[in-house]
Write a protein that holds these residues in place. Sequence first.
Motif, mmCIF file in Angstrom:
data_model
loop_
_atom_site.group_PDB
_atom_site.id
_atom_site.type_symbol
_atom_site.label_atom_id
_atom_site.label_comp_id
_atom_site.label_asym_id
_atom_site.label_seq_id
_atom_site.Cartn_x
_atom_site.Cartn_y
_atom_site.Cartn_z
ATOM 1 N N UNK A 1 41.140 46.480 48.442
ATOM 2 C CA UNK A 1 41.611 45.647 49.528
ATOM 3 C C UNK A 1 40.566 45.496 50.610
ATOM 4 N N UNK A 2 39.821 46.578 50.874
ATOM 5 C CA UNK A 2 38.791 46.543 51.916
ATOM 6 C C UNK A 2 37.709 45.516 51.598
ATOM 7 N N UNK A 3 37.284 45.452 50.314
ATOM 8 C CA UNK A 3 36.244 44.494 49.921
ATOM 9 C C UNK A 3 36.737 43.057 50.046
ATOM 10 N N UNK B 1 47.983 37.029 43.236
ATOM 11 C CA UNK B 1 47.315 38.171 43.867
ATOM 12 C C UNK B 1 48.362 39.229 44.213
ATOM 13 N N UNK B 2 48.168 40.445 43.696
ATOM 14 C CA UNK B 2 49.088 41.553 43.954
ATOM 15 C C UNK B 2 48.392 42.588 44.828
ATOM 16 N N UNK B 3 49.044 42.951 45.933
ATOM 17 C CA UNK B 3 48.508 43.938 46.864
ATOM 18 C C UNK B 3 49.261 45.254 46.698
ATOM 19 N N UNK B 4 48.510 46.341 46.509
ATOM 20 C CA UNK B 4 49.093 47.672 46.374
ATOM 21 C C UNK B 4 48.929 48.420 47.690
ATOM 22 N N UNK B 5 50.036 48.806 48.267
ATOM 23 C CA UNK B 5 50.026 49.432 49.586
ATOM 24 C C UNK B 5 49.304 50.777 49.585
ATOM 25 N N UNK C 1 45.391 42.106 52.563
ATOM 26 C CA UNK C 1 44.254 42.812 51.969
ATOM 27 C C UNK C 1 43.761 43.926 52.880
ATOM 28 N N UNK C 2 43.908 43.751 54.183
ATOM 29 C CA UNK C 2 43.410 44.747 55.142
ATOM 30 C C UNK C 2 44.151 46.074 55.028
ATOM 31 N N UNK C 3 45.418 46.045 54.629
ATOM 32 C CA UNK C 3 46.220 47.269 54.573
ATOM 33 C C UNK C 3 46.489 47.714 53.131
#
Length: 241
Positions: free
Chosen positions: A127-129, A219-223, A196-198
């Motif tokens: 997420x950071x990238x 796009x899937x974001x994993x907490x 993406x930031x978190x």
Amino acid sequence: MKIKNLEVIKKNLYFLSQLSREQLYVKGDEGNVHFLNTNKERTIIADFSMSEVKNKKEFSFKLGPLFYDIFSRIEKGSEVYLDFNKDKLICNILYENIEFKSALNSQKGETLDFPPYKKDNTFKISGEKLYHGLNLLAKFKSDLRLQTKNDELIITTQNQNGNLEVKIPSDMELKDNPVNGSVYDYEIIKHLLRPSKISKKVDLNLSWNDKINDNVLVVTFHSKNSENTIKYLFTPKGDLQ
């Protein structure tokens, strides 16, 4: 059901409300509960999945904006309990010696779900990238071309001021090296920036869709703080209804 991580659900409901505050779709299946929303053009669909919920029955209904309003005002330190029925959602909030209880009736309306898409060759990055790459492009506020090639995510943009290109390596080696690319409106793709930031990990998939004759971007974001995910589907153009 007690909410285990209140801040995670509040943040993800905020992301959903950025698409529209007019409605919230709620669905239960296979042990999970999903909160979904879409923008009026149907070019974005978002799905916040609560994986820790042990749901035993299937249900699907639509709520108005009151649920967003309630959750945005819950104080830190509160205990929150949700009970899902086939046509309503019951919310109990305990804060010190104060108890709040609401029963939100469903609205008539269609259900919401993701269209089928191919899950092969999903591109995995941190997420950071992704946040750093998108943040570098943010000031251009122009359409972005996303392309996956040779284990890299390549994002390019250009306008009358010039052009920019960002390359982000994948955290895994893909099975093969398909070249997939499509152009997305910046006003659509900017919704990737804050999640993406978190997020600790991001799964990115470009999949061809015959109905719109172009790729859809999933796009899937994993907490970082829970097993819950929020998943977005973007279309460069067209309507998936």
